[in-house]
Design a protein around this motif. Structure first.
Motif, PDB file in Angstrom:
ATOM      1  N   ILE A 142       7.536   2.988  -5.698  1.00  0.00           N
ATOM      2  CA  ILE A 142       6.554   1.769  -6.673  1.00  0.00           C
ATOM      3  C   ILE A 142       6.048   1.151  -5.885  1.00  0.00           C
ATOM      4  CG2 ILE A 142       7.057   0.120  -8.905  1.00  0.00           C
ATOM      5  CD1 ILE A 142       9.517   1.868  -9.302  1.00  0.00           C
ATOM      6  N   VAL A 143       4.697   0.468  -5.817  1.00  0.00           N
ATOM      7  CA  VAL A 143       3.992   0.275  -6.151  1.00  0.00           C
ATOM      8  C   VAL A 143       2.731  -0.868  -7.041  1.00  0.00           C
ATOM      9  CG1 VAL A 143       3.141   0.995  -3.566  1.00  0.00           C
ATOM     10  CG2 VAL A 143       1.203   1.181  -5.283  1.00  0.00           C
ATOM     11  N   GLU A 173      -8.799  -2.209  -0.917  1.00  0.00           N
ATOM     12  CA  GLU A 173      -8.701  -1.254  -1.728  1.00  0.00           C
ATOM     13  C   GLU A 173      -8.867   0.498  -1.091  1.00  0.00           C
ATOM     14  OE1 GLU A 173     -13.072  -0.198  -3.225  1.00  0.00           O
ATOM     15  OE2 GLU A 173     -12.691  -2.157  -4.705  1.00  0.00           O
ATOM     16  N   GLY A 174      -8.468   1.747  -2.090  1.00  0.00           N
ATOM     17  CA  GLY A 174      -8.037   2.587  -1.161  1.00  0.00           C
ATOM     18  C   GLY A 174      -8.291   3.574  -2.494  1.00  0.00           C
ATOM     19  N   THR A 175      -7.222   5.132  -1.739  1.00  0.00           N
ATOM     20  CA  THR A 175      -7.444   5.999  -2.504  1.00  0.00           C
ATOM     21  C   THR A 175      -6.222   6.711  -2.609  1.00  0.00           C
ATOM     22  OG1 THR A 175      -8.910   7.085  -1.280  1.00  0.00           O
ATOM     23  CG2 THR A 175     -10.051   6.864  -2.984  1.00  0.00           C
ATOM     24  N   VAL A 176      -5.653   7.725  -3.106  1.00  0.00           N
ATOM     25  CA  VAL A 176      -4.858   8.121  -3.114  1.00  0.00           C
ATOM     26  C   VAL A 176      -5.279   9.873  -3.807  1.00  0.00           C
ATOM     27  CG1 VAL A 176      -2.880   7.228  -4.779  1.00  0.00           C
ATOM     28  CG2 VAL A 176      -1.707   8.631  -2.978  1.00  0.00           C
ATOM     29  N   ALA A 177      -4.419  11.244  -3.237  1.00  0.00           N
ATOM     30  CA  ALA A 177      -4.839  12.328  -3.805  1.00  0.00           C
ATOM     31  C   ALA A 177      -3.108  12.712  -4.262  1.00  0.00           C
ATOM     32  CB  ALA A 177      -5.124  13.200  -2.889  1.00  0.00           C
ATOM     33  N   ALA A 178      -3.302  13.241  -5.364  1.00  0.00           N
ATOM     34  CA  ALA A 178      -2.059  14.135  -6.585  1.00  0.00           C
ATOM     35  C   ALA A 178      -2.965  15.367  -6.870  1.00  0.00           C
ATOM     36  CB  ALA A 178      -2.414  13.016  -7.724  1.00  0.00           C
ATOM     37  N   VAL A 210       6.498  11.457  -5.839  1.00  0.00           N
ATOM     38  CA  VAL A 210       6.187  10.140  -6.172  1.00  0.00           C
ATOM     39  C   VAL A 210       5.544   9.154  -6.444  1.00  0.00           C
ATOM     40  CG1 VAL A 210       6.421   9.432  -8.698  1.00  0.00           C
ATOM     41  CG2 VAL A 210       7.776  10.877  -8.370  1.00  0.00           C
ATOM     42  N   LEU A 211       4.490   8.671  -6.661  1.00  0.00           N
ATOM     43  CA  LEU A 211       4.084   7.078  -6.412  1.00  0.00           C
ATOM     44  C   LEU A 211       3.317   6.584  -7.950  1.00  0.00           C
ATOM     45  CD1 LEU A 211       2.159   4.903  -4.664  1.00  0.00           C
ATOM     46  CD2 LEU A 211       0.190   5.898  -4.923  1.00  0.00           C
ATOM     47  N   VAL A 212       4.233   5.485  -8.351  1.00  0.00           N
ATOM     48  CA  VAL A 212       3.755   4.319  -9.316  1.00  0.00           C
ATOM     49  C   VAL A 212       2.974   3.137  -8.655  1.00  0.00           C
ATOM     50  CG1 VAL A 212       4.889   2.931 -11.275  1.00  0.00           C
ATOM     51  CG2 VAL A 212       6.232   4.657 -10.375  1.00  0.00           C
ATOM     52  N   LEU A 213       1.596   3.852  -9.535  1.00  0.00           N
ATOM     53  CA  LEU A 213       0.884   2.392  -8.984  1.00  0.00           C
ATOM     54  C   LEU A 213       1.127   1.048 -10.629  1.00  0.00           C
ATOM     55  CD1 LEU A 213      -2.595   4.221  -7.786  1.00  0.00           C
ATOM     56  CD2 LEU A 213      -0.560   2.732  -6.909  1.00  0.00           C
ATOM     57  N   MET A 226       0.701  -0.752  -0.250  1.00  0.00           N
ATOM     58  CA  MET A 226      -0.162  -0.042   0.103  1.00  0.00           C
ATOM     59  C   MET A 226       0.607   1.468   0.008  1.00  0.00           C
ATOM     60  SD  MET A 226      -3.925  -0.709  -0.184  1.00  0.00           S
ATOM     61  CE  MET A 226      -4.230   0.109   1.090  1.00  0.00           C
ATOM     62  N   PRO A 227       0.252   2.468  -0.288  1.00  0.00           N
ATOM     63  CA  PRO A 227       0.907   3.621  -0.844  1.00  0.00           C
ATOM     64  C   PRO A 227       1.175   3.924   0.417  1.00  0.00           C
ATOM     65  CG  PRO A 227      -0.844   3.721  -2.284  1.00  0.00           C
ATOM     66  CD  PRO A 227      -0.816   2.818  -1.669  1.00  0.00           C
ATOM     67  N   VAL A 228       3.013   4.600   0.780  1.00  0.00           N
ATOM     68  CA  VAL A 228       2.908   5.354   2.221  1.00  0.00           C
ATOM     69  C   VAL A 228       2.761   6.126   3.330  1.00  0.00           C
ATOM     70  CG1 VAL A 228       4.891   3.678   2.287  1.00  0.00           C
ATOM     71  CG2 VAL A 228       5.300   6.151   2.101  1.00  0.00           C
ATOM     72  N   GLN A 229       2.206   7.464   2.593  1.00  0.00           N
ATOM     73  CA  GLN A 229       1.786   8.728   2.018  1.00  0.00           C
ATOM     74  C   GLN A 229       0.063   8.742   1.477  1.00  0.00           C
ATOM     75  OE1 GLN A 229       5.582  10.464   0.954  1.00  0.00           O
ATOM     76  NE2 GLN A 229       4.436  11.417   0.234  1.00  0.00           N
ATOM     77  N   ASP A 230      -1.236   9.560   1.656  1.00  0.00           N
ATOM     78  CA  ASP A 230      -2.115   9.467   1.345  1.00  0.00           C
ATOM     79  C   ASP A 230      -1.883  11.051   0.348  1.00  0.00           C
ATOM     80  OD1 ASP A 230      -3.337   8.255   3.472  1.00  0.00           O
ATOM     81  OD2 ASP A 230      -3.414   9.795   4.347  1.00  0.00           O
ATOM     82  N   SER A 231      -1.145  11.618   0.066  1.00  0.00           N
ATOM     83  CA  SER A 231      -0.791  12.454  -1.034  1.00  0.00           C
ATOM     84  C   SER A 231       0.114  12.507  -1.774  1.00  0.00           C
ATOM     85  CB  SER A 231      -0.922  13.717  -0.394  1.00  0.00           C
ATOM     86  OG  SER A 231      -1.292  14.806  -1.776  1.00  0.00           O
ATOM     87  N   TYR A 232       0.106  12.681  -2.975  1.00  0.00           N
ATOM     88  CA  TYR A 232       1.468  13.009  -3.336  1.00  0.00           C
ATOM     89  C   TYR A 232       1.607  13.779  -4.929  1.00  0.00           C
ATOM     90  CZ  TYR A 232       2.722   7.775  -1.624  1.00  0.00           C
ATOM     91  OH  TYR A 232       2.866   7.188  -1.068  1.00  0.00           O
ATOM     92  N   ASP A 233       2.673  14.331  -4.962  1.00  0.00           N
ATOM     93  CA  ASP A 233       2.768  15.904  -6.408  1.00  0.00           C
ATOM     94  C   ASP A 233       2.026  14.548  -7.825  1.00  0.00           C
ATOM     95  OD1 ASP A 233       3.886  17.721  -4.065  1.00  0.00           O
ATOM     96  OD2 ASP A 233       5.918  16.833  -4.536  1.00  0.00           O
ATOM     97  N   ALA A 234       2.803  13.284  -7.664  1.00  0.00           N
ATOM     98  CA  ALA A 234       2.713  13.167  -8.983  1.00  0.00           C
ATOM     99  C   ALA A 234       2.185  11.060  -8.490  1.00  0.00           C
ATOM    100  CB  ALA A 234       3.509  13.470  -9.706  1.00  0.00           C
TER     101      ALA A 234
END
Length: 516
Positions: free
Chosen positions: A247-248, A273-278, A32-35, A1-9
């Protein structure tokens, strides 16, 4: 799972373009988060061991490198190299084979034996000198903001070249320059790889394909990636992570909501499931996939359709050729053309367009391990094992929609039979066996590519390629990755100047985010 709730990209898709974008943005200090939907990064640019118990790491889908700018390799500090092929191509025929490579005099002699004179070789040199000139002037623009059509025309600075590549079907130029059917066919193949079209298609889709095949690196050379194509994407993933990107894998993006300034990306994984802001979302997927993520209707003017057969093989040794003027190691080191005379290509296109598999399937083959044996385990290399990669043309997805498995088997058998007409021994007798005793050969149709990689219609370019200039005045000066939403960018092969293993859409999307 992403380690943050929000990313620049947030980047949707960990193929090579997504990884390029991630590395550039992370190096610029952006979070940056890559899904990535699959359990690994790389997309279509991966190396795998497809045959059970066999230590051979093959480039499973994409296989050669031409369009990757050296500046991306330098900018990102990639531990990645390519090697030149000593032979460009070999084309067998009843009149003898045509060898391009091994030095200018060797090539000249091969042309003279085939055509009975010097004229065709002189035309070959003249034609490709012009293509080299175009390549040197066009390729650097691919990592710059989009020029206008007139600006690119002025940059090329040659009206004859502009006309033959950008205004008239490429078949016109081929027929003007060359008289020999076999030579014409060898030239035309660059307009048809992954593209289903006739030499005189008025839409010029074949011209766009040809252009991208002859401008790579400013030379048009197609080089062998050392360690296989997966070596590139492994290096890109390492560069992105080293710069701070996250990268996840096994995380599939399911929805993108945006107001043009902030976005939210929904995803699902094995744990829920989840959501992330960008601030920005970069989509390394097809335009159709982007529309689905945004909940928008997608009605492309030209629906995507792939038209290729990809075959991976491992041999105990290369087969002997009927043409004694060339060694098998030379012939297979470059691109080995099968049933790719000009007339043969036209006939194959006509049959496929009418709904039938080509009776003489055209294809091209090369042996990665001759140039780069590192993809083979030491034991296999010591015993003389070799890989073969075959890419079949004029096999549109529509031919496989009924019974993909049966049609695949029929086409594979016909394709290998066509190759066998130029061999002293059947290729099947040369195939290595895996741990289960099965021949080491696998084939992928457009339907397979759509299922495994979600390429629309199995199209390796995601959609018909575009000319590398702004179609609309307002697009000039942009990067060719923009969408109707200010903070959502397309960074996959379907971007303007996309297609092929290039990293160019990833670079350009990152530049758009960074405002360069």
């Amino acid at each position: 799972m992403p380690v943050q709730d929000s990313y620049d990209a947030v980047i949707v898709g960990g193929g090579h373009n997504g990884l390029v974008a991630a590395a550039y943005l992370a190096r610029a200090g952006r979070s940056v988060l890559v899904l990535e939907r699959l359990g690994h990064t790389g997309g279509a640019a991966v190396s795998t061991r497809p045959f059970p118990g066999v230590d051979a790491r093959l480039s499973r889908y994409s296989y050669l490198v031409s369009l990757l700018p050296r500046r991306i390799v330098r900018d990102l500090g990639l531990d990645f190299a390519v090697r030149k092929r000593t032979v460009s191509s070999y084309t067998p025929s009843e009149r003898g084979g045509l060898l391009v490579g091994g030095g200018e005099e060797r090539t000249r002699e091969s042309f003279a034996r085939l055509t009975g004179g010097e004229a065709e070789f002189a035309s070959w040199r003249s034609f490709y000198a012009l293509m080299r000139q175009v390549a040197e002037r066009v390729f650097p623009t691919l990592t710059e903001p989009l020029p206008t059509r007139d600006a690119l025309r002025a940059r090329i600075g040659d009206e004859a070249a502009w006309r033959m590549l950008f205004e008239e079907p490429i078949g016109v130029a081929i027929e003007e320059y060359f008289a020999d059917d076999l030579v014409r066919g060898v030239v035309l193949t660059d307009a048809l790889i992954g593209t289903f079209a006739d030499a005189h298609d008025p839409t010029l889709v074949q011209n766009r394909c040809f252009l991208y095949h002859v401008i790579g690196g400013g030379t048009g050379d197609w080089d062998v990636p050392v360690g296989g194509m997966g070596a590139l994407t492994d290096a890109l993933a390492k560069a992105a992570v080293s710069a701070g990107a996250e990268i996840v894998t096994s995380h599939e993006a399911t929805r993108v909501d945006t107001d043009g300034k902030r976005a939210e990306v929904a995803f699902r994984s094995g744990t829920g499931e989840g959501t992330v802001a960008a601030r920005h979302v970069l989509v390394n997927a097809s335009p159709e996939a982007l529309a689905t993520l945004l909940g928008e209707a997608s009605s492309p003017a030209h629906p995507a359709e792939g038209a290729q057969l990809k075959v991976n093989m491992l041999l105990r040794g290369l087969p002997r050729l009927r043409d004694r003027s060339v060694e098998a190691k030379e012939a297979f080191a470059g691109t080995f053309h099968v049933a790719e005379g000009y007339g043969q290509l036209a006939a194959a296109y006509g049959e496929a367009a009418s709904g039938r598999l080509p009776s003489a399937p055209p294809s091209e083959i090369y042996c990665h391990s001759l140039t780069d044996p590192s993809i083979l385990g030491p034991e296999l290399a010591a015993q003389g094992y070799q890989t073969l990669t075959l890419f079949g043309l004029h096999t549109p997805a529509r031919l496989f929609t009924g019974d993909n498995e049966a049609t695949r088997a029929e086409l594979l058998a016909a394709t290998l039979a066509q190759l066998d007409t130029y061999l002293e021994e059947p290729l099947a007798d040369c195939l290595a066996l895996d741990a289960n005793g099965a021949p080491c050969i696998e084939a992928k149709t457009p339907v397979d590519l759509e299922r495994e990689l979600r390429l629309p219609g199995g199209n390796i370019f995601h959609r018909p390629l575009s000319f590398p200039y702004a179609d609309e005045p307002e697009a000039a000066g942009r990067w060719g990755v923009e969408t109707a939403h200010a903070n959502v960018l397309l960074c996959g092969a379907g971007a303007v100047r996309g297609g092929g293993v290039s990293g160019i859409p990833g670079h350009n999307a990152a530049m758009a985010v960074l405002g360069r």
